[in-house]
Scaffold this motif. Structure first.
Motif, PDB file in Angstrom:
ATOM      1  N   ILE A 146       0.867  -1.175   0.000  1.00 20.04           N
ATOM      2  CA  ILE A 146       0.000   0.000   0.000  1.00 20.04           C
ATOM      3  C   ILE A 146       0.904   1.225   0.000  1.00 20.04           C
ATOM      4  O   ILE A 146       1.708   1.416   0.921  1.00 20.04           O
ATOM      5  CB  ILE A 146      -0.924   0.039   1.230  1.00 20.04           C
ATOM      6  CG1 ILE A 146      -1.812  -1.208   1.290  1.00 20.04           C
ATOM      7  CG2 ILE A 146      -1.776   1.316   1.214  1.00 20.04           C
ATOM      8  CD1 ILE A 146      -2.849  -1.280   0.209  1.00 20.04           C
ATOM      9  N   LEU A 147       0.804   2.047  -1.046  1.00 24.86           N
ATOM     10  CA  LEU A 147       1.614   3.258  -1.164  1.00 24.86           C
ATOM     11  C   LEU A 147       0.729   4.486  -1.032  1.00 24.86           C
ATOM     12  O   LEU A 147      -0.418   4.482  -1.494  1.00 24.86           O
ATOM     13  CB  LEU A 147       2.324   3.303  -2.528  1.00 24.86           C
ATOM     14  CG  LEU A 147       3.010   2.028  -3.020  1.00 24.86           C
ATOM     15  CD1 LEU A 147       3.646   2.279  -4.390  1.00 24.86           C
ATOM     16  CD2 LEU A 147       4.061   1.558  -2.031  1.00 24.86           C
ATOM     17  N   ASN A 148       1.256   5.536  -0.406  1.00 25.14           N
ATOM     18  CA  ASN A 148       0.473   6.776  -0.330  1.00 25.14           C
ATOM     19  C   ASN A 148       0.674   7.598  -1.607  1.00 25.14           C
ATOM     20  O   ASN A 148       1.323   7.153  -2.556  1.00 25.14           O
ATOM     21  CB  ASN A 148       0.831   7.580   0.926  1.00 25.14           C
ATOM     22  CG  ASN A 148       2.265   8.105   0.897  1.00 25.14           C
ATOM     23  OD1 ASN A 148       2.927   8.145  -0.150  1.00 25.14           O
ATOM     24  ND2 ASN A 148       2.749   8.513   2.058  1.00 25.14           N
ATOM     25  N   ARG A 149       0.138   8.824  -1.630  1.00 20.89           N
ATOM     26  CA  ARG A 149       0.191   9.638  -2.844  1.00 20.89           C
ATOM     27  C   ARG A 149       1.601  10.069  -3.215  1.00 20.89           C
ATOM     28  O   ARG A 149       1.843  10.517  -4.343  1.00 20.89           O
ATOM     29  CB  ARG A 149      -0.699  10.872  -2.677  1.00 20.89           C
ATOM     30  CG  ARG A 149      -2.187  10.564  -2.768  1.00 20.89           C
ATOM     31  CD  ARG A 149      -3.036  11.795  -2.632  1.00 20.89           C
ATOM     32  NE  ARG A 149      -3.018  12.313  -1.263  1.00 20.89           N
ATOM     33  CZ  ARG A 149      -3.759  13.333  -0.843  1.00 20.89           C
ATOM     34  NH1 ARG A 149      -4.560  13.954  -1.693  1.00 20.89           N
ATOM     35  NH2 ARG A 149      -3.703  13.737   0.405  1.00 20.89           N
ATOM     36  N   ASP A 150       2.527   9.944  -2.298  1.00 24.85           N
ATOM     37  CA  ASP A 150       3.924  10.296  -2.564  1.00 24.85           C
ATOM     38  C   ASP A 150       4.768   9.070  -2.896  1.00 24.85           C
ATOM     39  O   ASP A 150       5.991   9.176  -3.060  1.00 24.85           O
ATOM     40  CB  ASP A 150       4.529  11.014  -1.351  1.00 24.85           C
ATOM     41  CG  ASP A 150       3.822  12.327  -1.055  1.00 24.85           C
ATOM     42  OD1 ASP A 150       3.505  13.056  -2.022  1.00 24.85           O
ATOM     43  OD2 ASP A 150       3.569  12.614   0.135  1.00 24.85           O
ATOM     44  N   GLY A 151       4.138   7.901  -2.971  1.00 21.94           N
ATOM     45  CA  GLY A 151       4.864   6.685  -3.312  1.00 21.94           C
ATOM     46  C   GLY A 151       5.496   5.984  -2.122  1.00 21.94           C
ATOM     47  O   GLY A 151       6.173   4.965  -2.283  1.00 21.94           O
ATOM     48  N   GLN A 152       5.258   6.500  -0.910  1.00 21.76           N
ATOM     49  CA  GLN A 152       5.839   5.887   0.279  1.00 21.76           C
ATOM     50  C   GLN A 152       5.007   4.682   0.721  1.00 21.76           C
ATOM     51  O   GLN A 152       3.782   4.748   0.784  1.00 21.76           O
ATOM     52  CB  GLN A 152       5.901   6.909   1.425  1.00 21.76           C
ATOM     53  CG  GLN A 152       6.426   6.362   2.744  1.00 21.76           C
ATOM     54  CD  GLN A 152       7.858   5.859   2.645  1.00 21.76           C
ATOM     55  OE1 GLN A 152       8.678   6.492   1.989  1.00 21.76           O
ATOM     56  NE2 GLN A 152       8.151   4.747   3.298  1.00 21.76           N
ATOM     57  N   GLU A 153       5.696   3.592   1.011  1.00 25.61           N
ATOM     58  CA  GLU A 153       5.004   2.417   1.516  1.00 25.61           C
ATOM     59  C   GLU A 153       4.411   2.705   2.892  1.00 25.61           C
ATOM     60  O   GLU A 153       5.119   3.143   3.808  1.00 25.61           O
ATOM     61  CB  GLU A 153       5.968   1.230   1.646  1.00 25.61           C
ATOM     62  CG  GLU A 153       6.251   0.511   0.352  1.00 25.61           C
ATOM     63  CD  GLU A 153       7.119  -0.723   0.558  1.00 25.61           C
ATOM     64  OE1 GLU A 153       6.847  -1.733  -0.104  1.00 25.61           O
ATOM     65  OE2 GLU A 153       8.068  -0.663   1.370  1.00 25.61           O
ATOM     66  N   LEU A 154       3.127   2.453   3.031  1.00 23.81           N
ATOM     67  CA  LEU A 154       2.469   2.526   4.330  1.00 23.81           C
ATOM     68  C   LEU A 154       2.402   1.132   4.947  1.00 23.81           C
ATOM     69  O   LEU A 154       2.382   0.990   6.171  1.00 23.81           O
ATOM     70  CB  LEU A 154       1.056   3.096   4.173  1.00 23.81           C
ATOM     71  CG  LEU A 154       0.961   4.493   3.567  1.00 23.81           C
ATOM     72  CD1 LEU A 154      -0.508   4.891   3.423  1.00 23.81           C
ATOM     73  CD2 LEU A 154       1.717   5.510   4.417  1.00 23.81           C
ATOM     74  N   LEU A 155       2.379   0.145   4.082  1.00 21.70           N
ATOM     75  CA  LEU A 155       2.255  -1.244   4.520  1.00 21.70           C
ATOM     76  C   LEU A 155       2.832  -2.148   3.448  1.00 21.70           C
ATOM     77  O   LEU A 155       2.674  -1.890   2.254  1.00 21.70           O
ATOM     78  CB  LEU A 155       0.782  -1.581   4.774  1.00 21.70           C
ATOM     79  CG  LEU A 155       0.381  -3.022   5.122  1.00 21.70           C
ATOM     80  CD1 LEU A 155      -0.859  -3.008   6.005  1.00 21.70           C
ATOM     81  CD2 LEU A 155       0.089  -3.842   3.856  1.00 21.70           C
TER      82      LEU A 155
END
Length: 208
Positions: free
Chosen positions: A17-26
């Protein structure tokens, strides 16, 4: 839950799961050998803002999907494992894109039938198989070796190794090509419904 989904499907090696900035949240990882699903630690989560699957998916509309043809897995310490990725945008009830969901599939899972019938050399009318993307990159090269030993071959392509055969296959959905005593039978197919990308399965044998 996502954990139950990955554990039950077994076909996928990762769910991200990536946020809008491409960072993995999970990130969930499934170990096929141990039959175990685990969550990646917070300090192991990475940013994927510059990857093709993030940049091509974050702009998609609801119901659309991106099919990535990245071949070699170089993330999360999985050196040279051929994978493909399916990704969809995560869109909220207000129709605002909040991120991207990514499913990672090892190419091995598509190739069990090929492994069962593979031979090392084109002898005694035995068949040799290879599987290519529509850009000519090898998903499954002719040699039967561990993936970790095939780095150079995976980075090569049929387009450079055999331009004549590549051009013939790209212009026809299926057919037979004969050169230097080798018969190459090929067939295009689409691994994902609705995707513009296709793969090409090649079966080769001696003319004799």
């Amino acid at each position: 839950t996502l954990y139950s989904f990955l554990a039950a499907k077994k076909m996928y090696s990762q769910l991200q799961i990536l946020n809008r900035d491409g960072q993995e949240l999970l990130r969930l990882e499934y170990d096929h050998f141990r039959d175990k699903t685990t969550f990646a630690a917070q300090n192991e989560l990475q940013n994927h803002h510059s990857t093709d699957y993030f940049t091509n998916t974050i702009t998609l509309k609801r119901g659309e999907m991106y099919f990535s043809q990245s071949i070699l897995e170089k993330e999360h310490q999985q050196d040279n494992e051929p994978v493909i990725r399916y990704s969809i945008p995560i869109i909220d009830q207000n129709n605002i894109t909040q991120g991207v969901l990514v499913l990672v599939v090892p190419v091995d899972n598509f190739l069990e039938i090929l492994n069962a019938s593979h031979t090392d050399e084109l002898t005694n009318n035995a068949y040799q198989y290879s599987l290519l993307t529509d850009t000519g990159e090898y998903l499954y090269p002719p040699e039967k070796r561990p993936y970790a030993q095939q780095r150079q071959h995976y980075q090569a392509s049929l387009k450079t190794e055999n331009p004549e055969l590549f051009k013939t296959m790209m212009n026809n959905q299926q057919g037979v090509h004969l050169k230097n005593g080798i018969i190459s039978t090929y067939q295009q197919f689409f691994p994902m419904l609705g995707s513009a990308h296709y793969w090409v399965l090649i079966k080769q044998t001696n003319e004799e």
